[in-house]
Design an enzyme around this catalytic site. Structure first.
Site, PDB file in Angstrom:
ATOM      1  N   CYS A 184       5.517  13.248   1.565  1.00  0.00           N
ATOM      2  CA  CYS A 184       6.963  13.585   2.294  1.00  0.00           C
ATOM      3  C   CYS A 184       7.220  14.873   1.892  1.00  0.00           C
ATOM      4  O   CYS A 184       7.364  15.632   0.779  1.00  0.00           O
ATOM      5  CB  CYS A 184       8.114  12.722   2.224  1.00  0.00           C
ATOM      6  SG  CYS A 184       9.558  13.076   3.170  1.00  0.00           S
TER       7      CYS A 184
ATOM      8  N   CYS B 274      13.366  15.488  -0.380  1.00  0.00           N
ATOM      9  CA  CYS B 274      11.982  15.661  -1.229  1.00  0.00           C
ATOM     10  C   CYS B 274      12.144  17.047  -1.741  1.00  0.00           C
ATOM     11  O   CYS B 274      12.011  17.291  -2.991  1.00  0.00           O
ATOM     12  CB  CYS B 274      10.744  15.367  -0.651  1.00  0.00           C
ATOM     13  SG  CYS B 274      10.543  13.619  -0.291  1.00  0.00           S
TER      14      CYS B 274
ATOM     15  N   CYS C 277      10.556  16.555   3.160  1.00  0.00           N
ATOM     16  CA  CYS C 277      11.701  16.525   3.969  1.00  0.00           C
ATOM     17  C   CYS C 277      12.738  17.312   2.923  1.00  0.00           C
ATOM     18  O   CYS C 277      12.306  17.625   1.747  1.00  0.00           O
ATOM     19  CB  CYS C 277      12.340  15.290   4.365  1.00  0.00           C
ATOM     20  SG  CYS C 277      12.746  14.355   3.036  1.00  0.00           S
TER      21      CYS C 277
ATOM     22  N   GLU D 206      -6.555  -7.964  -1.048  1.00  0.00           N
ATOM     23  CA  GLU D 206      -6.938  -8.213   0.346  1.00  0.00           C
ATOM     24  C   GLU D 206      -8.416  -7.675   0.607  1.00  0.00           C
ATOM     25  O   GLU D 206      -8.972  -6.926  -0.036  1.00  0.00           O
ATOM     26  CB  GLU D 206      -6.186  -7.115   1.586  1.00  0.00           C
ATOM     27  CG  GLU D 206      -4.851  -7.209   1.438  1.00  0.00           C
ATOM     28  CD  GLU D 206      -4.012  -6.226   2.514  1.00  0.00           C
ATOM     29  OE1 GLU D 206      -4.630  -5.686   3.127  1.00  0.00           O
ATOM     30  OE2 GLU D 206      -2.930  -5.951   2.211  1.00  0.00           O
TER      31      GLU D 206
ATOM     32  N   GLU E   7       0.815  -1.503  -0.034  1.00  0.00           N
ATOM     33  CA  GLU E   7       0.114   0.045   0.077  1.00  0.00           C
ATOM     34  C   GLU E   7       0.732   1.389  -0.054  1.00  0.00           C
ATOM     35  O   GLU E   7       0.786   2.235   0.766  1.00  0.00           O
ATOM     36  CB  GLU E   7      -0.815   0.041   1.105  1.00  0.00           C
ATOM     37  CG  GLU E   7      -1.953  -1.228   1.013  1.00  0.00           C
ATOM     38  CD  GLU E   7      -3.171  -0.972   2.178  1.00  0.00           C
ATOM     39  OE1 GLU E   7      -3.100  -0.279   3.131  1.00  0.00           O
ATOM     40  OE2 GLU E   7      -4.321  -1.537   1.682  1.00  0.00           O
TER      41      GLU E   7
ATOM     42  N   HIS F  38      -8.501  -7.201  14.098  1.00  0.00           N
ATOM     43  CA  HIS F  38      -8.956  -7.336  12.845  1.00  0.00           C
ATOM     44  C   HIS F  38      -9.242  -8.755  12.468  1.00  0.00           C
ATOM     45  O   HIS F  38      -8.414  -9.517  12.915  1.00  0.00           O
ATOM     46  CB  HIS F  38      -7.970  -6.847  11.919  1.00  0.00           C
ATOM     47  CG  HIS F  38      -8.365  -6.556  10.471  1.00  0.00           C
ATOM     48  ND1 HIS F  38      -8.438  -7.511   9.537  1.00  0.00           N
ATOM     49  CD2 HIS F  38      -8.243  -5.426   9.837  1.00  0.00           C
ATOM     50  CE1 HIS F  38      -8.716  -7.038   8.296  1.00  0.00           C
ATOM     51  NE2 HIS F  38      -8.509  -5.775   8.383  1.00  0.00           N
TER      52      HIS F  38
HETATM   53  C1  GLA Z   1      -4.227  -2.527   4.791  1.00  0.00           C
HETATM   54  C2  GLA Z   1      -2.865  -3.184   4.784  1.00  0.00           C
HETATM   55  C3  GLA Z   1      -2.685  -4.675   5.600  1.00  0.00           C
HETATM   56  C4  GLA Z   1      -3.493  -4.398   6.965  1.00  0.00           C
HETATM   57  C5  GLA Z   1      -5.156  -4.078   6.345  1.00  0.00           C
HETATM   58  C6  GLA Z   1      -5.895  -4.040   7.680  1.00  0.00           C
HETATM   59  O1  GLA Z   1      -4.984  -3.248   3.659  1.00  0.00           O
HETATM   60  O2  GLA Z   1      -2.323  -3.697   3.565  1.00  0.00           O
HETATM   61  O3  GLA Z   1      -1.325  -4.795   5.843  1.00  0.00           O
HETATM   62  O4  GLA Z   1      -3.106  -3.478   7.659  1.00  0.00           O
HETATM   63  O5  GLA Z   1      -5.239  -2.931   5.615  1.00  0.00           O
HETATM   64  O6  GLA Z   1      -7.283  -3.678   7.294  1.00  0.00           O
HETATM   65 ZN    ZN Z   2      11.355  12.867   1.780  1.00  0.00          ZN
END
Ligand code: GLA
Ligand code: ZN
Length: 677
Positions: A156, A161, A158, A311, A151, A362
């Site tokens: 940033c 950057c 800093c 996911e 993800e 979770h």
């Molecule tokens: C994201 C992340 C996972 C986890 C889930 C929880 O999608 O990629 O590592 O933290 O959220 O919902």
């Molecule tokens: Zn930076």
């Protein structure tokens, strides 16, 4: 997507973190995975600290064991590179790896997704780790994909950057004069004499927050910063991808995206990814169309090729404000929703629920109870069996659509950074309103960027095309001239690529296509503040909200007009015949009934036929390919929904066979998947 010789069915599994557990538990995991028909695990998402305990030491002992075990148990692996959270020693020794927030606060070690994308330390060690992983595990038969980092996101501000921003600008604009021109720095005495005068538009310079909404004094600077930040983070992805590709050209590379996530221009990202994967977390009770739209955006990043649902939660998340459980049947329904929109996988976060830190509540396939006698485990197992029976039938097929919605990140950034005319300007909301209407009318719809080939579509909808970038007007002009139908809406055609206004009258470059001139726009305060406006279209009154364009016809004809105020009688909905096609314009924001009425008319004109007859609580999509034509029917209602079929077929889940014109009674939250005759 994962075109791997050993993938013969919808992959079913998800994020698995055995490194958080003692080894005796692993064996039990393997037993439970078998029961649930799990066949793929995403490993090694957050293990950098263990894999590289100091600058020169790498230790793969535990990962070797895990890889051996999953291989012995017949599991495929989506192998992550672990670069989404850096080790503590790295932050201690090389603080340049830490991000700086927009308010100028330099962060210390902590959290995740925490490395500065322009940190030389990050880049050096992230690519080194990717290389070691590729060399060590790349020849394993069961590795079906690389999962770079996790993800990617954030921003940033800093010193690294800032330096990199100046280099990025110099490459793009070549001369300081050009920079001054595109940023219109004659305003407020902002002329830059030297590249080093440029600073990041953080809260100490151009940006400021009012009531939780971020504003800027200079749209051009803020817009370029967003482009730059997205590119910087993308460079980190590309850097690892290039290493992986060099060593293991046979393994496709992806990273998990986040749907309609504003900070990254995913159209640019899609081009760099071997297949799209994303994480879907609709909140409880959310309109199913939101998630459908996110799936559709994700599919559109790579010309409609199948993607991966990387996911979803099997039961409950921990980070929504109120984490209501997924009701019985909903996990299955959402899993088929992903398939319906083009996914070839169903994957979860997470396989076993952790015991410490922020994700211990979770849900997971294996709960804290630790055994198979849970509702969630039973639902996962039932789905696992169903997907096993389904086999490879739908794999590789493409969602069919003759209508395209335009969604563009630059336009999203630019319209939300705009100072005026209204805080209620909401690009995502505007696109969603049109998506919702098309989708609930069961007309197949894609969502594509401005670079997409439009020639295969008969209808293109470009709501709130505030920024009409160089060349895109010409693409639309050609599309309509050759017989296509275009729909656009208020706040369109104002600016070019740098957020500089196109003079000569709104909607700028779109004016001839739409056959209108918008002279002024009236921003209406939200309901209750005194200005309640309506317009009449085909004899019916509809609400006019957010913005009302006051416009003149320049070739178009009015299909509806305003009812109130000094602009009563002025056109509110128009249609312009242009070449062999037509261009419609909706001058304000209205309600679903209006969009449905409009699309009913347009669908008739351009030969778009609904896939089925059913209520707006039923989703219908069609995937087709060499393997056949597959109709997905999803009932989001809590009651039975009748669905009248145009074409009959065999239900691959329920076993029944349906004839043309039959009515399928779809149970609450139930799904049907028909192979059409
Ligand atoms: C994201 C992340 C996972 C986890 C889930 C929880 O999608 O990629 O590592 O933290 O959220 O919902
Ligand atoms: Zn930076």
């Amino acid at each position: 997507m994962i075109e791997h010789k050993r993938v013969k069915k919808v992959l079913f599994g998800g994020d698995y973190n055995p490194e958080q557990w003692p080894e005796e538990i692993w064996k039990e995991d393997m037993r439970l995975f078998k029961l649930a028909r799990i066949d793929v695990v995403t490993l090694n998402v957050f293990s950098w600290a263990a894999l590289q305990p100091d600058e020169t030491t790498y230790d793969f002992t535990k990962l070797d064991k895990i890889m051996d075990m999953v291989q012995e148990n017949g599991l495929k692996v989506c192998l992550a590179t672990s670069t989404a959270a850096h080790p503590a020693w790295m932050a201690r020794k090389y603080p340049d790896i830490l991000r700086t927030e927009q308010n100028g606060m330099a962060r210390r070690f902590g959290a995740r997704h925490n490395s500065c994308p322009n940190s030389p330390t990050y880049r050096k060690y992230a690519s080194a780790l990717a290389e070691k992983l590729a060399l060590r595990y790349g020849s394993r038969e069961n590795v079906v994909a690389w999962h770079v980092s996790n993800e990617f996101g954030g921003a940033c501000y800093c010193p690294n950057c800032q330096k990199a921003f100046r280099v990025w600008l110099r490459k793009k604009y070549k001369t300081i004069d050009e920079l001054n021109r595109v940023w219109n720095t004659g305003f407020w005495s902002h002329t830059f004499y030297d590249w080093d005068d440029v600073v990041l538009p953080d809260l100490r310079s151009e940006e400021f927050g009012v009531d939780g909404r971020l504003r800027t004094n200079f749209q051009g600077i803020s817009l370029d910063y967003r482009r730059f930040n997205s590119d910087s983070i993308l460079d980190c992805y590309k850097m690892e991808r290039d290493v992986l590709r060099r060593i293991t050209p046979h393994i496709p590379v992806t990273t998990n995206l986040m749907g309609c996530y504003q900070s990254l221009d995913y159209h640019k990202w899609g081009r760099e990814m071997d297949f799209i994967s994303w994480d879907s977390y609709p909140s409880f009770g959310a309109d199913y169309c939101q998630n459908a739209m996110a799936h559709t955006v994700m599919r559109g990043l790579k010309e409609g090729k199948p993607f991966a649902l990387m996911e979803q939660t099997p039961g409950v998340s921990n980070w929504h404000t109120y984490c209501a459980l997924k009701r019985p049947g909903v996990m299955r329904l959402y899993s088929y929703q992903a398939l319906a929109h083009g996914s070839d996988t169903v994957m979860f976060f997470q396989m076993r629920r952790s015991i410490g830190a922020c994700e211990k509540y979770h849900s997971a396939v294996i709960d804290h109870a630790g055994h198979e006698n849970t509702r969630v485990f039973r639902e996962v197992t039932a789905l696992g069996r169903e997907l096993e029976t389904l086999g490879d039938q739908t794999l590789g097929t493409r969602v069919q659509a003759k209508a395209a919605l335009i969604f563009d990140w630059d336009n999203w950034w630019a319209s939300s950074l705009s100072a005026g005319p209204s805080d209620a300007i909401d690009y995502l909301g505007e696109v969603s309103a049109y998506f919702r209407a098309l989708h609930t009318m069961h007309l197949g719809v894609d969502i594509v960027g401005v670079d997409a080939d439009l020639s295969g579509y008969s209808l293109v909808v470009a709501p709130m095309l505030y920024m009409c970038k160089d060349g895109f007007d010409e693409k639309l002009r050609r599309f309509v001239r050759e017989g296509g139908t275009l729909v656009s809406s208020y706040f369109s055609g104002y600016v070019e690529d740098h957020d500089l206004v196109i003079t000569g009258g709104y909607p700028g470059r779109l004016r001839d296509i739409l056959g209108i001139w918008v002279e002024e726009s009236d921003a209406l305060p939200p309901e209750g503040a005194g200005l309640r406006h309506t317009f009449t279209y085909q004899g019916k009154q509809y609400p006019a909200e957010i913005l009302c364009d006051l416009m003149h016809l320049e070739g178009a004809r009015a299909l509806g007009s305003y009812d109130n105020d000094f602009y009563a009688g002025m056109p509110a909905v128009t249609c312009n015949d242009f070449g062999k096609g037509r261009a419609y314009y909706v001058a304000t924001r209205s309600e679903e009934a209006l969009y449905q009425a409009l699309f009913a008319r347009i669908a008739g004109e351009c030969g778009l036929e609904p896939l089925v007859e059913a209520s707006n609580q039923v989703e219908a999509t069609l995937r087709a390919g060499d393997k056949g034509r597959f109709l997905f029917l999803l009932n989001h209602a809590d009651s039975v929904s009748p669905v009248k079929l145009r074409r009959g077929g065999e239900d691959l889940l329920g076993g029944k066979t349906w004839a043309d014109g039959d009515v399928v009674e779809l149970g609450p939250k139930d799904v049907a998947l028909l192979r059409l005759n």
